[in-house]
Scaffold this active site. Structure first.
Site, mmCIF file in Angstrom:
data_model
loop_
_atom_site.group_PDB
_atom_site.id
_atom_site.type_symbol
_atom_site.label_atom_id
_atom_site.label_comp_id
_atom_site.label_asym_id
_atom_site.label_seq_id
_atom_site.Cartn_x
_atom_site.Cartn_y
_atom_site.Cartn_z
ATOM 1 N N GLN A 137 -45.830 16.221 52.414
ATOM 2 C CA GLN A 137 -46.220 16.972 53.608
ATOM 3 C C GLN A 137 -46.771 16.017 54.669
ATOM 4 O O GLN A 137 -46.409 16.103 55.843
ATOM 5 C CB GLN A 137 -47.288 18.017 53.247
ATOM 6 C CG GLN A 137 -47.754 18.842 54.443
ATOM 7 C CD GLN A 137 -46.663 19.722 55.002
ATOM 8 O OE1 GLN A 137 -46.056 20.481 54.271
ATOM 9 N NE2 GLN A 137 -46.405 19.629 56.303
ATOM 10 N N ARG A 297 -39.842 18.222 56.925
ATOM 11 C CA ARG A 297 -40.024 18.086 55.470
ATOM 12 C C ARG A 297 -38.736 17.581 54.826
ATOM 13 O O ARG A 297 -38.750 16.756 53.935
ATOM 14 C CB ARG A 297 -40.395 19.443 54.836
ATOM 15 C CG ARG A 297 -41.708 20.056 55.275
ATOM 16 C CD ARG A 297 -42.904 19.233 54.885
ATOM 17 N NE ARG A 297 -42.905 18.834 53.492
ATOM 18 C CZ ARG A 297 -43.142 19.636 52.431
ATOM 19 N NH1 ARG A 297 -43.426 20.913 52.621
ATOM 20 N NH2 ARG A 297 -43.125 19.168 51.199
HETATM 21 N N1 CP Z 1 -45.681 23.206 53.308
HETATM 22 C C1 CP Z 1 -45.225 23.508 52.079
HETATM 23 O O1 CP Z 1 -45.380 22.744 51.113
HETATM 24 O O2 CP Z 1 -44.575 24.693 52.001
HETATM 25 P P1 CP Z 1 -44.062 25.395 50.656
HETATM 26 O O3 CP Z 1 -45.292 25.796 49.874
HETATM 27 O O4 CP Z 1 -43.265 26.578 51.131
HETATM 28 O O5 CP Z 1 -43.237 24.408 49.884
#
Ligand code: CP
Ligand code: NVA
Length: 312
Positions: A137, A297
């Site tokens: 992230q 991402r």
């Molecule tokens: N930001 C993120 O990790 O989203 P998810 O939980 O949907 O993977």
């Protein structure tokens, strides 16, 4: 970059400033390739194990599409279905997966689990979020900030809200590595673990950045380039929602708060709870870049897999 090949990404502290710079450069490159409609098959003949103990939209979709669209074979392994830690030790699962897969992603609760997977599998393991860290992230966050600012060094960023959580810690470490001036604004009881603040401050000293902790939302001002927040209740903490939310209420990102920093972009790792950590007008407003950030991402995760597999 030879130094990254075969390595795991368990926390951002695993990689140096130069190595993070390389991964960000590859991230921008693969995004440009996709925009240009280029197709590559760099993962052809490779397989990726994707272990999920917790829910996910972005992380799962990013790993699966990034790997599959380049000819690789991603396999989703929900912890509901595999033996991991239930009928079999993590060590044994790691040894088995290491014989069948070229690379492993893990999302779950304990940091120890990714560490064991990395030690016993013999293949690169990428942390897709644990209670402690969310390094992929932070890579997408840095990429998005760089797209907006054209640079990372000297950027004035603020993380406001639950300073103690996985996203806050990873962003702080990444910002420190890249020479940013990063401030965590949070209630006293949700201050980041002092161990990581000290570590981040050491990195910042080397990179020319700074790391500060503040408790006053009004510290956001005209010089702020980035305002970042995350959920007030992280996955696995649902039974503590009440005690978490009350002290965080004064830290909600509102339109008024964003108007103090008119040049700033608003970022959030998502999923978001409108009406808690930010108002709808902020996340859906003109300063928000949360969907660019979500898209990034995929590019950053592809870059990490290319780099650790020696394909970048
Ligand atoms: N930001 C993120 O990790 O989203 P998810 O939980 O949907 O993977
Ligand atoms: N801090 C959040 C991030 C979700 C992507 C959590 O751990 O639930």
């Amino acid at each position: 970059m030879n130094s990254i090949v075969g390595r795991s990404l368990l926390t951002l502290t695993d990689f140096s400033t130069e190595e993070l710079r390389f991964i960000l450069d590859v991230s921008h490159q693969v995004k440009r390739e996709r925009r240009a409609g280029e197709h590559h098959s760099r993962f052809a003949g490779k397989s990726l194990a994707m272990i999920f103990e917790k829910r996910s939209t972005r992380t799962r979709a990013a790993f699966e599409t990034a790997f599959g669209e380049e000819g690789g074979h991603p396999v989703f392994l929900s912890s509901q279905d595999i033996q991991l830690g239930a009928k079999e030790t993590i060590e044994d699962t790691a040894r088995v997966l290491g014989r069948m897969f070229d690379i492993i992603e893990f999302r779950g609760f304990e940091q120890r689990a990714v560490e064991v997977l990395a030690s016993f599998s013999g293949v690169p393991v990428i942390n897709g979020l644990t209670d402690m860290f969310h390094p992929t992230q932070a890579l997408a966050d840095l990429m998005t900030i760089e797209e907006h600012m054209g640079t990372l060094a000297g950027v004035q960023s603020v993380y406001i809200g639950d300073g103690h959580n996985n996203v806050s810690i990873s962003l702080m470490l990444g910002a420190a590595r890249m020479g940013m001036n990063h401030c965590v604004i949070c209630p006293a009881e949700r201050t980041p673990n002092p161990k990581y603040v000290t570590r981040a401050q050491e990195y910042a000293e080397q990179s020319g950045g700074s790391i500060t902790i503040d408790h006053d939302p009004r510290s956001i001002n005209r010089n702020t380039n980035v305002v970042y927040t995350d959920v007030w209740v992280s996955m696995g903490e649902e039974d503590r929602a009440e005690e978490r939310i009350a002290p965080l209420r004064p830290y909600q990102v509102t339109g008024e708060l964003m108007s103090r920093a008119p040049q700033a972009v608003f970022l959030h790792c998502l999923p978001a709870v409108r009406g808690n950590e930010m108002t709808t007008e902020v996340i859906d407003g003109p300063q928000s870049r949360v969907f660019d950030q979500a898209e990034n991402r995929k590019h950053t995760i592809k870059a990490v897999m290319l780099a650790t597999l020696g394909l970048a």
